[in-house]
Design an enzyme around this catalytic site. Structure first.
Site, PDB file in Angstrom:
ATOM      1  N   TYR A  98       0.396  -0.888  -0.191  1.00 49.84           N
ATOM      2  CA  TYR A  98       0.225   0.180  -0.144  1.00 49.84           C
ATOM      3  C   TYR A  98       0.817   0.883  -0.345  1.00 49.84           C
ATOM      4  CZ  TYR A  98      -4.156  -2.362   0.460  1.00 49.84           C
ATOM      5  OH  TYR A  98      -5.106  -3.554   0.119  1.00 49.84           O
ATOM      6  N   GLU A 140      -8.670  -7.073   4.732  1.00 54.20           N
ATOM      7  CA  GLU A 140      -7.880  -8.593   4.268  1.00 54.20           C
ATOM      8  C   GLU A 140      -6.524  -9.538   5.350  1.00 54.20           C
ATOM      9  OE1 GLU A 140      -5.416  -6.345   1.547  1.00 54.20           O
ATOM     10  OE2 GLU A 140      -7.110  -5.913   0.337  1.00 54.20           O
ATOM     11  N   TYR A 191     -14.605 -18.221  -6.332  1.00 48.47           N
ATOM     12  CA  TYR A 191     -13.536 -18.339  -6.871  1.00 48.47           C
ATOM     13  C   TYR A 191     -11.590 -19.002  -5.995  1.00 48.47           C
ATOM     14  CZ  TYR A 191     -12.828 -13.730  -6.044  1.00 48.47           C
ATOM     15  OH  TYR A 191     -12.273 -12.308  -4.716  1.00 48.47           O
ATOM     16  N   SER A 209     -13.750 -19.217 -10.869  1.00 55.10           N
ATOM     17  CA  SER A 209     -15.542 -19.585 -10.166  1.00 55.10           C
ATOM     18  C   SER A 209     -15.047 -20.871  -9.933  1.00 55.10           C
ATOM     19  CB  SER A 209     -16.458 -18.703 -10.443  1.00 55.10           C
ATOM     20  OG  SER A 209     -16.643 -17.300 -11.176  1.00 55.10           O
ATOM     21  N   GLY A 273     -21.145 -17.052 -16.967  1.00 55.29           N
ATOM     22  CA  GLY A 273     -20.983 -15.986 -15.950  1.00 55.29           C
ATOM     23  C   GLY A 273     -21.656 -17.696 -15.260  1.00 55.29           C
ATOM     24  N   PHE A 386     -16.446 -10.722 -13.701  1.00 56.85           N
ATOM     25  CA  PHE A 386     -15.229 -11.054 -14.379  1.00 56.85           C
ATOM     26  C   PHE A 386     -14.240 -10.495 -14.583  1.00 56.85           C
ATOM     27  CE2 PHE A 386     -17.349 -15.741 -14.959  1.00 56.85           C
ATOM     28  CZ  PHE A 386     -17.438 -15.293 -13.796  1.00 56.85           C
TER      29      PHE A 386
END
Length: 396
Positions: A98, A140, A191, A209, A273, A386
């Site tokens: 970051y 996270e 995913y 996925s 999808g 996606f």
């Protein structure tokens, strides 16, 4: 949240920053990759960079976050943050990245806006950045802890134990951890990230996925991406990865997952999808769900429809489910009312339905509008897209 002084400065400069964000983000990536070329080689999607989609997604996320802080100072856009955090976690992004992003992003802002970026303005936008960054770092860290990977080492060497061609363009891969460790837990709709070693030495990563929940394996499906630029990883997996080969595969992530309730559920997809929706359907069938299930899919033709047989077989296993399929150019006898584009307003959608959508952005926007017109609450419509999320930060 944002301090009062910074709120006023951000509000005053948001039009200028927002108006220039299309210049700022490409310059930011140029600076970032010039200083850290390994990030483009081994982390960022080179295809998305070439097309500019990643730049537009970043611009939308930053502008949306700043707008949310100014317009709703007592709330945080957690849905947007969760979406980004899950993507980051699947890539193994760590907190030390970051400050690197901040350095090059703010250099780009200063270069594009020039004297308009006073020390006070820079400080206000720095506050915006770190509010967003620290929120993502915290989310996270929680995701890594929940996945049992607190050091962010999320990828596991996995052996390809089977591969199956679903259509000429779509192939399904089954993998297991090479060291025999237990499979990571996965929720329907999630995913995995797959890292491929490409001929030029790059180790590019893509998310795919989970398209089913077979026993003792992870199953993901890959559509070959053609065109210019062609999909580096998808074509490599199709052409060069065979049974017995090893891939680095992450533990599952993703915030769009099937809820555990008993309310009616609508699963609507277009094209590739269908993969997370097939995963959700397989879970419902495997658990003997009695929920009302409406499965909708749109595709070009029957031959292009991956998991076409699976869709009807899984729906047949559910006592209160129905499938509705639209084809733009049917090759076999097909109802004229289901030819062309999907129209969800023609379906009987029960009150209290929770909807899950996955497909190209135009399909998502149309489907969402049709569901709202049919009385489905906005909070009950969830979507997965996606690639870079160019819808992020809208009223979706």
């Amino acid at each position: 949240m944002l301090s009062p002084k910074s709120t006023e400065l951000v509000r005053a400069t948001l039009p200028a920053v927002g108006g220039a964000i299309g210049e700022i983000t490409p310059l930011f990536y140029d600076k970032l990759f010039a200083a850290h070329p390994a990030l483009l080689r081994d982390l960022f999607n080179r295809g998305n960079q070439a097309q500019g989609t990643q730049q537009r997604a970043l611009a939308g996320a930053v502008a949306a976050f700043a707008t949310a802080l100014v317009e709703n100072p007592d709330a945080r856009p957690d849905a947007m943050l969760s979406r980004i955090a899950h993507k980051h976690a699947s890539l193994g992004i760590t907190a030390d990245r970051y400050p690197i992003v901040q350095r090059h992003l703010f250099a780009a802002i200063a270069e594009v806006l020039g004297d308009a970026v006073t020390p006070e303005v820079a400080a206000a936008w720095d506050e915006v950045y770190w509010l967003m960054a620290n929120a993502l770092i915290a989310i996270e860290a929680r995701l890594y802890a929940e996945a049992g990977t607190p050091d962010a080492d999320v990828r596991v060497p996995c052996v390809v134990v089977a591969r199956q061609a679903e259509t000429p363009e779509v192939t399904t891969f089954l993998v297991r951890p090479a060291d025999g460790r237990p499979l990571p837990a996965a929720r329907p709709g999630q995913y995995v990230s797959v890292q491929a070693a490409l001929p030029d030495g790059a180790r590019q990563i893509r998310q795919y996925s989970l398209s089913g929940h077979p026993e003792n394996a992870l199953q993901f499906s890959v559509k070959r991406v053609t065109g210019d630029p062609a999909g580096e990883v998808s074509n490599h997996l199709h052409d060069h990865v065979a049974v017995g080969d090893t891939l680095l595969v992450s533990v599952p992530f993703g915030d769009v997952t099937l809820d555990d309730g008993d309310s009616p559920v609508l699963l609507a997809s277009a094209g590739i999808g269908c993969t997370p929706m097939t995963g959700m359907l397989s879970h419902l069938a495997a658990t003997g769900s009695t929920r009302r299930v409406i499965a909708v899919h749109a595709d070009r033709t029957e031959a292009a429809h991956a998991f076409r047989t699976d869709l009807h077989q899984l729906v047949a296993k559910l006592p209160n489910a129905a499938a509705h399929v639209w084809y733009e150019h049917p090759e076999l006898p097909h109802p004229t009312t289901r030819t062309g584009r999907v129209d969800l307003t023609t379906l009987d959608i029960p009150t209290g339905t929770t909807a899950y959508l996955c497909g190209p952005l135009p399909f998502l926007k149309t489907a969402r509008a049709q569901l709202l017109a049919s009385g489905v609450a906005a909070a009950d419509i969830h979507y997965e897209v996606f690639g870079p999320d160019l819808w992020l930060g809208t009223d979706a």
